[in-house]
Scaffold this motif. Structure first.
Motif, PDB file in Angstrom:
ATOM      1  N   MET A   1       1.027  -1.056  -0.637  1.00  8.24           N
ATOM      2  CA  MET A   1       0.650  -0.210  -0.387  1.00  8.24           C
ATOM      3  C   MET A   1       0.624   0.995   0.169  1.00  8.24           C
ATOM      4  N   THR A   2       2.352   1.456   0.750  1.00 12.70           N
ATOM      5  CA  THR A   2       3.061   2.288   1.012  1.00 12.70           C
ATOM      6  C   THR A   2       3.485   2.455  -0.847  1.00 12.70           C
ATOM      7  N   ALA A   3       3.707   1.654  -1.463  1.00 15.82           N
ATOM      8  CA  ALA A   3       4.213   1.995  -2.580  1.00 15.82           C
ATOM      9  C   ALA A   3       2.650   2.141  -4.149  1.00 15.82           C
ATOM     10  N   PHE A   4       1.568   2.280  -3.350  1.00 17.57           N
ATOM     11  CA  PHE A   4       1.181   2.373  -4.171  1.00 17.57           C
ATOM     12  C   PHE A   4       0.438   2.594  -5.580  1.00 17.57           C
ATOM     13  N   GLN A   5       1.489   3.985  -5.581  1.00 18.58           N
ATOM     14  CA  GLN A   5       1.410   3.871  -7.159  1.00 18.58           C
ATOM     15  C   GLN A   5       2.773   3.421  -8.396  1.00 18.58           C
TER      16      GLN A   5
END
Length: 320
Positions: free
Chosen positions: A249-253
């Motif tokens: 989720m932290t690296a969603f993009q």
């Protein structure tokens, strides 16, 4: 007959040779005189007690992958199978024994030119490698990282990815010697266990095939390219942290994906078709069965000790 059973879960010394009744093939089964049985990571997890929640009990006979000669058939099985040299998947156990039964749908003739030892080294690991990469939607030209590449599944993932045209095949392993051996099998980059390599090594990959899982798994999300996919095909390092999804989720993009894969979700007919092709490829020298050691069946505990210590490159095979 003689079999190796679990007297108590935990230490490999809990594996003991026992006399148990000879198995009898049920309908749609065959009886096999076992000549070789592969020692798998799943066997180690069952013996350790890590899979107790799945109903394993003391007295269980380990071993899901055997090769040998069919000596008897159950009802609804063609008697022409008798005398044939075969590979077979027995399920969750029964293979660490002089005889074993298997469903006829999970039995495959061993081709001339392939030994029974090589058959149990390739039979299940090759399937996990092939369909694990398919589960990751791998395509030729993409880069692949195999985490935990020194075991039988990892070794096959390296070979299958290389054979299918991967742009790069990186591996994590514990020593330069293992790295050299993996390069000879198709690896192009060798990293340490944390996934760290040198300046010439890629910093990220399109696909990661993870045989280890465990506490270190979430850090490998940082090794994925945008739209990268990490597929866990084994858990020899145990379960990952409960909050591992937070890293995604932290690296969603980056639109990264996580999945697990079990060969049990692949239809039997598809597994057998690929296994047949891989056996044939091995007889032509296009795939290599890496056998760490062949030990007599009564030394099953010693085999598990070596697995626990991380001393195995490839597969240990037991012979009754």
């Amino acid at each position: 007959m003689k079999a190796v059973t679990i007297r108590e879960f935990g230490d490999p010394r809990g594996l003991v040779v026992t006399d148990i009744p000879d198995p009898v093939p049920a309908s749609a089964q065959v009886l096999i005189t076992v000549e070789a049985v592969g020692v798998a990571g799943a066997d180690v997890m069952i013996r350790s007690g890590a899979l107790a929640a799945y109903g394993f009990r003391e007295g269980h006979v380990l071993g899901g992958e055997v090769a040998g000669t069919v000596t008897e058939v159950g009802e609804d099985v063609d008697p022409a199978w008798i005398g044939q040299r075969v590979w077979a998947f027995t399920g969750t156990g029964g293979g660490y024994a002089e005889q074993a039964t298997a469903p006829i749908s999970e039995v495959l003739p061993v081709p001339a030119g392939l030994s029974v030892v090589d058959a149990v080294t390739l039979g299940s690991s090759g399937i996990v490698a092939h369909f694990g990469l398919a589960h990751a939607h791998f395509s030729a030209g993409e880069s692949v990282l195999v985490r935990g590449a020194a075991g039988s599944i990892g070794i096959m993932a390296v070979q299958v990815a290389s054979r299918r045209g991967a742009g790069a095949v990186a591996v994590t392993t514990s020593s330069p010697e293992r790295g050299r051996r993996l390069r000879s099998l198709g690896a192009t980059h060798v990293l340490d266990r944390s996934g760290t390599g040198g300046p010439a090594d890629p910093s990220a990959y399109d696909v990661i095939i993870d045989v280890v899982a465990g506490d270190g798994m979430p850090a490998f999300f940082d090794r994925l390219n945008p739209n990268g996919r990490l597929v866990v095909v084994g858990a020899v390092g145990g379960q990952p942290p409960a909050d591992f999804g937070a890293r995604l989720m932290t690296a969603f993009q980056k639109s990264m994906s996580f999945a697990t894969f079990s060969a049990a979700t692949v239809p039997e007919s598809a597994r057998q078709a690929v296994r047949r092709e891989q056996f044939t490829a091995a007889t032509r020298g296009e795939l290599v069965a890496v056998v760490h050691e062949v030990l007599p069946l009564p030394q099953a505990a010693a085999a598990h000790q070596k697995m626990d210590a991380g001393q195995v490159f490839g597969r240990i095979v037991l012979t009754p």
